[in-house]
Design a protein around this motif. Structure first.
Motif: not given
Lengths: 111, 116
Positions: A9, A33, A35, A37, A42-43, A45, A48, A88, A99, A101, A103, A106, B41-43, B90, B104-105, B107-109
């Protein structure tokens, strides 16, 4: 339900040390994939992986997809302070839109 | 030329209020998503729309209602806000394999919601 477990974690490293985060899925994935952050961001990419056993590299980052397409790892060699953030994995279920994700791991890098 | 934009960026409001968050993507993608990210931070995915049609609706309280007026927009309306709704929301979009994309995703801010 389908899950993607990600460990650890949290990880604290000294700058220059290596770092690895692992993802495991309860079911076979069609792709995975990764990602990143940054803090406050924000996450974004990274990469893949689609094929069984696939290995891809991006400079100091190495990504692997397991033979059974149920697990994956991200390894960073010689971490730098710019690597700080949450990583992630995101696994796409076979035959579906979903999809899932993990957890997130960090990463903290001490200079 | 922001690919995925969200408004507002910050939202501070009182419990019980109703608020909306807007999302727009200019990538021409067919699929849009809403995620909730808590303090750990869990999405967590909340909703997904494909060509304005709801395709994923996770276990989310009925107080949350998404609306997609067209495939470039996905808004989120929240009724009767509660303390536990405080999080970063998000929006994301993707072009999925069924339409020739890689999934592929983007993301916005994020919208930082604080309920007092």
């Amino acid at each position: 339900g389908q899950q993607v477990m990600q460990i650890p974690q949290y990880q604290h490293v000294q700058e220059g040390e290596d770092f690895t985060t692992y993802c495991n899925s309860s079911t076979t994935l069609s792709n995975i994939q990764w990602y990143k952050q940054r803090p406050g961001g924000h996450p974004v990419f990274l990469i893949q992986l689609v094929k069984s056993g696939e290995v891809k590299k991006q400079k100091r980052l190495t990504f692997q997809f397991g033979e059974a397409k149920k697990n994956s790892s991200l390894h960073i060699t010689a971490t730098q302070t710019t690597d700080v953030g949450t990583y992630f994995c995101a696994g796409r279920t076979t035959g579906g839109f979903k999809t899932i994700f993990g957890a997130g791991t960090r990463l903290f890098v001490k200079a | 030329d922001t690919a995925v934009s969200q408004t507002p960026k910050y939202l501070v409001t009182q419990m019980g209020n109703d608020k909306s968050i807007k999302c727009e993507q200019n990538l021409g993608h067919d699929t849009m998503y809403w995620y909730k990210q808590d303090s750990k931070k869990f999405l967590k995915i909340m909703f997904s729309y494909n060509n304005k049609e709801l395709i994923i609706n996770e276990t989310v309280p009925n107080r949350f209602s998404p609306k997609s007026p067209d495939k470039a927009h996905l808004n989120l309306h929240i009724n009767s806000l509660e303390l536990g709704d405080s999080a970063v929301y998000f929006c994301a979009s993707s072009q999925d394999w069924s339409s020739g994309g890689a999934g592929t995703q983007y993301f916005g801010p994020g919208t930082r919601l604080l309920v007092l």
